[in-house]
Design an enzyme around this catalytic site. Structure first.
Site, PDB file in Angstrom:
ATOM      1  CB  CYS A  57      -1.122  -0.010   1.439  1.00 29.06           C
ATOM      2  SG  CYS A  57      -1.304  -1.663   1.229  1.00 29.06           S
ATOM      3  CG  ASP A  89      -6.741  -2.250   7.436  1.00 30.66           C
ATOM      4  OD1 ASP A  89      -5.985  -1.950   8.288  1.00 30.66           O
ATOM      5  OD2 ASP A  89      -7.752  -1.370   7.823  1.00 30.66           O
ATOM      6  CE  LYS A 132      -8.517   1.947  10.157  1.00 32.15           C
ATOM      7  NZ  LYS A 132      -7.816   1.117   8.975  1.00 32.15           N
ATOM      8  CB  CYS A 203      -7.369  -1.930  -1.031  1.00 33.59           C
ATOM      9  SG  CYS A 203      -6.757  -3.591   0.137  1.00 33.59           S
ATOM     10  CD  GLU A 453     -10.753  -2.538   7.962  1.00 37.97           C
ATOM     11  OE1 GLU A 453     -11.536  -1.076   7.682  1.00 37.97           O
ATOM     12  OE2 GLU A 453     -10.404  -4.006   7.152  1.00 37.97           O
ATOM     13  CB  SER A 479     -12.900  -4.599   4.764  1.00 37.40           C
ATOM     14  OG  SER A 479     -12.699  -4.439   3.802  1.00 37.40           O
TER      15      SER A 479
END
Length: 577
Positions: A57, A89, A132, A203, A453, A479
């Protein structure tokens, strides 16, 4: 006689740190790592990165930071790069590690704030990627109110599997469920695993990262059109350089985040989440950003704005397309164009690049024949992708995702689990059936702690073919990749004595979206008896950062912030309030 305001000093802060004989020691230490007298005589701009080698990410941020710094230098400033943490995540999902994710938002915001205050920066650029890091950067800028901006490092490209360019990490989570249900082989699962995530970037659907990237462009704190450039697109490096130039324009003019992130801009950001079928985490994060700005914002504001905002972007997980597709179609500016045309957002709000939202929208170049963004006169759905419910099971509210399904009501027996792990074991063992209402509790901000999540659970349910036949509710969260009848952020949470904590196996639960209700169909006197007999579950974390978080964090209905009423209460109890 009218007084003329003195010109803004672009070195308002760094001058205190670096100028004069008394600051020779500070200059000496900075010269040790290559800064010159000329460097230190210019505005100092912090370049915060969230680079980390635990996920794709944020993986391109080192390269982008170089370009941001080039832009700052070219525009007359001196950049100083620093970094902070991030928690993936997607990687941690379904494990105890997932509890750290939401906690990391506060740590990231705190650390950016501390470095900016500690080193008296004159401006700030925050490079963000995973879920986040994006809201945390906006929260930090709101706190320090230094001229600055947030640049998203871009979406990952979708994976191509058997000729179809539409795979994301959610494809993998759902494939796990399909494998467990015997629908695909282990070799097929491995093929999906190997191809779904082809390189750097966050994502690829309108999951939480791309939802918040979109929201920050509508909020104005990210330069219009730059966030949406994918991570591996050659244009991303030029976007980073442009961000460095832009921050110097903000520094030289004294333009503060509080002048950009106004109440009208916050409402625009909420509308962007609703119009793109975005993540319900957008509710949690925009509440937190508004809190840091001192802007009153409540759950019901999200319901009001979503109810008037149609879905105009056909984005995964509820729709067909990825973030790469909307970029190729012409970008998020197309969404802004439609919402402005329909009078759903305020086009006069300012962007850090000097334009209004309307000007950003006007500059968007639509690709002929694109099908990702539709005209507001013919929306995909007449109302937005989320709603706020209340009722006997959620007196303080909860969030339901509406994009990607047509269910408006549901009644069924409760299947109760006191942790996500226990629920996932039941799903793996195929003990959940059509018509069930799955209840996962003690996963709220305090009870988790950290609001896990539930993508492992929801992905497995969808993979087994139950996505449209069960409902799931939790005091945790979902999520952005989740779809189906899913209700999160149930408040008060179980750990604080909320009614979700006394639901029993087989109780009838009623969901009515049109009435905005979530109810436990049990006599009131029986619920009162259960609540009177309720005792808190054992604390899961007795020390360290998790315990500090659990002691200070507010309700999900308030954004799960650690600078609110519970902090004031803790300080008061310690005698320091």
């Amino acid at each position: 006689m009218t007084k003329v305001a003195p010109p803004y000093d672009p070195r308002e802060h760094s001058r205190v740190l670096l100028d004069g004989p008394d600051r020779a020691a500070a200059r000496s230490m900075l010269k040790a790592i290559g800064f010159t007298d000329d460097d230190l005589s210019k505005p100092i701009v912090g370049v915060a990165t969230t680079w980390i080698e635990t996920m794709p990410c944020n993986y391109n941020q080192r390269d982008l930071a170089v370009r941001v710094k080039e832009g700052i230098r070219a525009a007359g400033g001196t950049p100083m790069e620093f970094n902070t943490i991030a928690v993936s995540d997607g990687v941690s999902m379904g494990t105890e590690g997932m509890k750290a994710s939401l906690v990391s938002r506060e740590v990231i915001a705190d650390s950016i704030e501390l470095v900016a205050r500690g080193h008296l920066f004159d401006g700030l650029v925050c490079l963000v990627g995973c879920d986040k890091t994006i809201p945390a950067a906006a929260m930090a800028l709101a706190r320090v109110d230094l001229p600055g901006l947030v640049l998203y490092n871009g979406t990952i490209n979708p994976g191509t599997i058997r000729g179809k360019r539409n795979a994301t990490v959610v494809t993998v989570f759902e494939a796990i469920g399909a494998y467990r249900a015997g629908k695909i082989s282990l070799d097929e699962l491995r093929e999906i695993e190997d191809l779904a995530c082809p390189g750097p970037g966050a994502c690829g659907g309108q999951f939480t990262a791309n939802t918040m990237s979109t929201a920050l462009e509508f909020l104005g704190i990210s330069p219009g059109g730059l966030n949406g450039i994918p991570a591996t697109d050659p244009g991303k490096e030029e976007a980073a350089r442009r961000a460095g130039e832009l921050v110097m324009e903000l520094v030289n003019s004294g333009t503060r985040p509080s002048q950009i992130m106004t109440r009208a801009a916050v409402d625009n950001a909420i509308a962007s989440v609703a119009a793109t079928g975005g993540s319900t985490n957008g509710v949690l994060h925009l509440l937190a950003i508004a809190h840091e700005l001192g802007i009153p914002l409540e759950l019901d504001d999200f319901d009001r704005i979503a109810e008037r905002t149609p879905i105009v972007a056909n984005m995964m997980p509820g729709g067909r397309y990825t973030a790469l597709d909307i970029h190729e179609a012409g970008g998020i500016g197309l969404v802004a164009r439609e919402l402005i045309r329909g009078g759903r957002v305020d086009g006069s709000t300012r962007n850090v690049d000097g334009r209004t939202l309307a000007e950003v929208a006007d500059a968007a170049v639509e690709t002929p024949g694109q099908e990702v963004v539709v005209a507001i006169e013919h929306p995909l759905k007449p109302t937005g992708g989320l709603a706020i419910l209340r009722g006997s099971l959620a007196p303080d509210g909860c969030v339901i995702k509406l994009a990607g399904h047509e269910m408006r009501s549901f009644r069924g027996p409760a299947r109760v689990f006191d942790s996500e792990a226990a629920c996932y074991d039941a799903v793996r063992a195929q003990r959940i059936g059509p018509g069930d209402v799955v209840v996962i509790r003690y996963e709220g901000p305090v009870g988790g702690p950290g609001m896990q999540e539930m993508l492992s659970v929801t992905g497995a349910l969808v993979g087994e073919g139950l996505g449209g036949e069960v409902a799931l509710l939790t005091d945790g969260r979902f999520s952005g990749g989740t779809h189906g009848l899913m209700i999160g952020h149930v408040a008060p949470e179980a750990a604080l004595g909320g009614p979700i904590g006394v639901v029993e196996e087989g109780d009838s639960i009623v969901i009515d979206v049109d009435a905005r209700r979530l109810d436990l169909d049990v006599p009131e006197d029986e619920v009162a008896r259960r609540l009177a007999a309720w005792t808190p579950a054992a604390t899961r974390h007795v020390g360290g950062v998790m315990a500090k978080y659990a002691a200070l964090v507010s309700s999900a209905s308030e954004g799960a912030v650690t600078t609110g009423a519970r902090l004031a209460q803790a300080l008061s109890q310690s005698g320091r309030g």
